[in-house]
Design a protein around this motif. Structure first.
Motif, PDB file in Angstrom:
ATOM      1  N   GLY A  30       0.659  -1.235  -0.142  1.00  0.00           N
ATOM      2  CA  GLY A  30      -0.123  -0.006   0.055  1.00  0.00           C
ATOM      3  C   GLY A  30       0.788   1.396  -0.020  1.00  0.00           C
ATOM      4  N   TRP A  31       2.024   1.204   0.059  1.00  0.00           N
ATOM      5  CA  TRP A  31       2.819   2.420   0.320  1.00  0.00           C
ATOM      6  C   TRP A  31       3.344   3.053  -0.816  1.00  0.00           C
ATOM      7  N   ASP A  32       3.295   2.270  -2.060  1.00  0.00           N
ATOM      8  CA  ASP A  32       3.269   3.110  -3.354  1.00  0.00           C
ATOM      9  C   ASP A  32       2.244   4.225  -3.415  1.00  0.00           C
ATOM     10  N   PHE A  33       1.185   3.912  -2.943  1.00  0.00           N
ATOM     11  CA  PHE A  33       0.274   5.203  -3.152  1.00  0.00           C
ATOM     12  C   PHE A  33       0.376   6.527  -2.313  1.00  0.00           C
ATOM     13  N   LEU A  34       1.394   6.311  -1.593  1.00  0.00           N
ATOM     14  CA  LEU A  34       1.869   7.578  -0.839  1.00  0.00           C
ATOM     15  C   LEU A  34       2.878   8.601  -1.967  1.00  0.00           C
ATOM     16  N   ALA A  38      -2.889  11.814  -5.045  1.00  0.00           N
ATOM     17  CA  ALA A  38      -3.955  11.333  -4.153  1.00  0.00           C
ATOM     18  C   ALA A  38      -3.672  11.057  -2.732  1.00  0.00           C
ATOM     19  N   GLY A  39      -2.448  10.102  -2.772  1.00  0.00           N
ATOM     20  CA  GLY A  39      -1.898   9.790  -1.625  1.00  0.00           C
ATOM     21  C   GLY A  39      -1.401  10.800  -0.725  1.00  0.00           C
ATOM     22  N   LEU A  40      -0.402  11.802  -1.404  1.00  0.00           N
ATOM     23  CA  LEU A  40       0.123  12.697  -0.634  1.00  0.00           C
ATOM     24  C   LEU A  40      -1.098  13.610  -0.060  1.00  0.00           C
ATOM     25  N   HIS A  72      -4.181   1.105   1.508  1.00  0.00           N
ATOM     26  CA  HIS A  72      -3.882   2.463   1.351  1.00  0.00           C
ATOM     27  C   HIS A  72      -4.064   3.102   2.652  1.00  0.00           C
ATOM     28  N   THR A  73      -5.146   3.142   3.169  1.00  0.00           N
ATOM     29  CA  THR A  73      -5.632   3.570   4.776  1.00  0.00           C
ATOM     30  C   THR A  73      -4.544   3.320   5.634  1.00  0.00           C
ATOM     31  N   ALA A  74      -3.985   1.970   5.831  1.00  0.00           N
ATOM     32  CA  ALA A  74      -2.977   1.665   6.785  1.00  0.00           C
ATOM     33  C   ALA A  74      -1.654   2.477   6.434  1.00  0.00           C
ATOM     34  N   ALA A  75      -1.493   2.798   5.111  1.00  0.00           N
ATOM     35  CA  ALA A  75      -0.136   3.357   4.691  1.00  0.00           C
ATOM     36  C   ALA A  75      -0.079   4.788   5.069  1.00  0.00           C
ATOM     37  N   VAL A  76      -1.378   5.593   4.895  1.00  0.00           N
ATOM     38  CA  VAL A  76      -1.506   6.970   5.097  1.00  0.00           C
ATOM     39  C   VAL A  76      -1.379   7.045   6.762  1.00  0.00           C
ATOM     40  N   LEU A  77      -2.038   6.208   7.446  1.00  0.00           N
ATOM     41  CA  LEU A  77      -2.186   6.475   9.031  1.00  0.00           C
ATOM     42  C   LEU A  77      -0.763   6.127   9.530  1.00  0.00           C
ATOM     43  N   THR A  78      -0.132   5.180   9.167  1.00  0.00           N
ATOM     44  CA  THR A  78       1.172   5.002   9.500  1.00  0.00           C
ATOM     45  C   THR A  78       2.153   6.029   9.173  1.00  0.00           C
ATOM     46  N   GLN A  79       2.058   6.488   8.096  1.00  0.00           N
ATOM     47  CA  GLN A  79       3.079   7.491   7.688  1.00  0.00           C
ATOM     48  C   GLN A  79       2.679   8.791   8.501  1.00  0.00           C
ATOM     49  N   ALA A  80       1.315   9.224   8.521  1.00  0.00           N
ATOM     50  CA  ALA A  80       0.984  10.438   9.238  1.00  0.00           C
ATOM     51  C   ALA A  80       1.596  10.347  10.752  1.00  0.00           C
ATOM     52  N   LEU A  93       9.684  20.657   9.093  1.00  0.00           N
ATOM     53  CA  LEU A  93      10.123  19.929   7.765  1.00  0.00           C
ATOM     54  C   LEU A  93       9.581  18.477   7.789  1.00  0.00           C
ATOM     55  N   ALA A  94       9.318  18.172   9.020  1.00  0.00           N
ATOM     56  CA  ALA A  94       8.852  16.450   9.091  1.00  0.00           C
ATOM     57  C   ALA A  94       7.541  16.226   8.548  1.00  0.00           C
ATOM     58  N   MET A  95       6.609  17.366   8.475  1.00  0.00           N
ATOM     59  CA  MET A  95       5.418  17.250   7.622  1.00  0.00           C
ATOM     60  C   MET A  95       5.187  17.343   6.527  1.00  0.00           C
ATOM     61  N   SER A  96       6.336  17.436   5.857  1.00  0.00           N
ATOM     62  CA  SER A  96       6.275  17.464   4.322  1.00  0.00           C
ATOM     63  C   SER A  96       7.264  16.244   3.701  1.00  0.00           C
ATOM     64  N   LEU A  97       7.742  15.420   4.763  1.00  0.00           N
ATOM     65  CA  LEU A  97       8.586  14.246   4.333  1.00  0.00           C
ATOM     66  C   LEU A  97       8.033  13.005   4.332  1.00  0.00           C
ATOM     67  N   LEU A  98       8.548  11.939   3.976  1.00  0.00           N
ATOM     68  CA  LEU A  98       8.166  10.394   3.742  1.00  0.00           C
ATOM     69  C   LEU A  98       9.220   9.800   5.019  1.00  0.00           C
ATOM     70  N   PHE A  99       8.774   8.779   5.620  1.00  0.00           N
ATOM     71  CA  PHE A  99       9.553   7.780   6.657  1.00  0.00           C
ATOM     72  C   PHE A  99       9.416   6.542   6.343  1.00  0.00           C
ATOM     73  N   THR A 100      10.545   5.588   7.013  1.00  0.00           N
ATOM     74  CA  THR A 100      10.171   4.320   7.202  1.00  0.00           C
ATOM     75  C   THR A 100      10.581   4.176   8.842  1.00  0.00           C
ATOM     76  N   PRO A 101       9.995   3.223   9.303  1.00  0.00           N
ATOM     77  CA  PRO A 101      10.256   3.350  11.028  1.00  0.00           C
ATOM     78  C   PRO A 101      11.687   3.114  11.163  1.00  0.00           C
ATOM     79  N   SER A 102      12.357   2.478  10.652  1.00  0.00           N
ATOM     80  CA  SER A 102      13.896   2.350  10.972  1.00  0.00           C
ATOM     81  C   SER A 102      14.474   3.344  10.422  1.00  0.00           C
TER      82      SER A 102
END
Length: 427
Positions: A30-34, A38-40, A72-80, A93-102
């Motif tokens: 689901g993370w491709d959607f980000l 629409a995902g962003l 897609h819902t899980a990806a959006v919530l996790t990333q938020a 700046l964090a509110m404009s970036l993408l992350f992975t947990p590690s």
């Protein structure tokens, strides 16, 4: 030695025999959607609502009602949620970036990365190879400092995240977006860069398991490769604060960095990035303020002395850098006990390099008597600090059954080798 005048060709320190192994694609479901508009858009709205105190469960329901799939819902919530978690490191700046947990856990804090970039700028570097760039924290700082990053990342999805983050930064500075090359840093190498940055204290594979590899031989890129590059180019190497000091080359400037009371890294700097006459330093950052203690070598511990009116607890970076003796000299203090990182003095001298406490009283060490002494003083809130004492502060606090309106600090340590319990207050 001027490293730039002893530079080998760009291929000399990078050849590892044959083609680089192709890493597997590891995009979470689901993370491709980000990466889609629409995902962003959904992510920006959701992160803003979370920051405003919205309930994640309700947001999950609202996102599903807009027609988003469960993935897609899980990806959006996790990333938020990652964006909110990233704010202490990256600010707004964090509110404009993408992350992975590690990737977020490993990423250099923005305020520290900017200091790294300043070293390269002062050394005259214009292009820096960020070998093992992760989500791009160092490259973001380089780009914002006017230095072109040549970013390399072995994991394809993490590289994609880094490229998005560099695009956000580049747009802010009205610069072209740098690309992120996917591959093993030891095979790709620094190319034609005139400086190198490496973070070889790599974690285990994947995006959520963030355990550090224990053996120095298992670092990737390897420390031997990193030190080899340091003989060719101005090089910075970020390592964990618990680095075995025996691994530090004689040619390096080693800097331990603490942020808001937590030691976050050991930085090794080579060539023009290393400052003349400094081999050990402790950089202490609190909020927007910073201070540095530095020396040409480890400092010997100060002599032991009797307990004074004040006790100093050196910052962890000062302890790691073995500069307690230098700090003691500045504070006109002595060691409370040999081998224990507490200092004592009869005078209070403000310092950014240690927390200061005024000694109120010496209490009984025996737990039953200690509990009675604290109860007699009406202490219901107790900060417990310890060095040289085999005790679990959380468990002890529970057993003390604290009651009362007053607060204090209890220091469990040794004075001249003997166990003591010192009642204190922060000065």
């Amino acid at each position: 030695m001027n490293h730039r005048t002893h530079r080998a060709s760009s291929t000399a320190p990078t050849a590892r025999g044959g083609a680089a192994p192709a890493p597997e694609h590891t995009t979470p479901p689901g993370w491709d959607f980000l990466f889609e508009t629409a995902g962003l858009d959904a992510l920006n709205r959701t992160a803003g609502e979370l920051a405003g105190g919205a309930d994640p469960t309700q947001l999950n329901t609202l996102l599903r009602r807009t027609g988003l799939s469960p993935e897609h819902t899980a990806a959006v919530l996790t990333q938020a949620m990652l964006r909110l978690k990233a704010r202490p490191k990256f600010g707004d700046l964090a509110m404009s970036l993408l992350f992975t947990p590690s990737g977020l856990e490993q990423a250099t804090r923005g305020i520290v990365a900017l200091r790294h970039a300043a070293r390269y700028r002062a050394a005259g570097c214009t292009t820096v190879a960020d070998l093992g760039c992760g989500i791009g924290a160092e490259s973001i700082a380089l780009l914002g400092s006017g230095i072109a990053p040549l970013a390399v990342e072995i994991d394809p999805f993490t590289a994609r995240v880094a490229e998005h983050n560099l695009g956000v930064t580049a747009a802010h500075h009205r610069l072209p977006t740098p690309s992120v090359r996917v591959g093993d840093a030891e095979y790709v190498g620094p190319g034609d860069a005139d400086g190198v940055f490496l973070d070889p204290a790599r974690r285990t594979a994947g995006h959520s398991d963030t355990r550090r590899i224990a053996s120095p031989d298992d670092y990737s890129p390897s420390l031997s490769y990193a030190f080899e590059l340091a003989n060719q180019l101005p090089t910075g190497i970020k390592l964990g604060p618990g680095l075995d000091r025996e691994l530090i080359p004689d040619t390096a400037e080693a800097q331990w960095v603490s942020v808001d009371g937590h030691v976050v890294e050991t930085g090794l700097w080579f060539g023009e990035l290393a400052r003349h006459g400094i081999t050990r330093s402790a950089l202490v950052i609190r909020g927007t303020e910073s201070a540095e203690l530095s020396a040409g070598e480890d400092s010997a511990d100060a002599p032991q002395r009797a307990l004074g009116e004040y006790l100093y607890e050196p910052d962890g970076a000062v302890i790691r850098a073995r500069l307690i003796g230098l700090l003691a000299d500045r504070l006109r203090a002595g060691m409370l006990s040999d081998g224990i990182a507490y200092l004592t003095s009869d005078r209070l001298l403000p310092t950014p390099f240690a927390a200061a406490f005024r000694i109120i009283d010496e209490l009984p060490v025996r737990e039953k008597d200690l509990r009675r002494a604290l109860a007699d003083r009406g202490i219901g809130t107790l900060e417990i600090k310890k060095r040289g004492a085999d005790v679990d502060p959380a468990a002890l606090r529970t057993r003390l059954k604290l009651r009362g309106p007053h607060s204090a600090t209890l220091v469990l340590t040794r004075v001249a080798g003997a166990h003591v319990a010192l009642l204190a207050e922060r000065a």
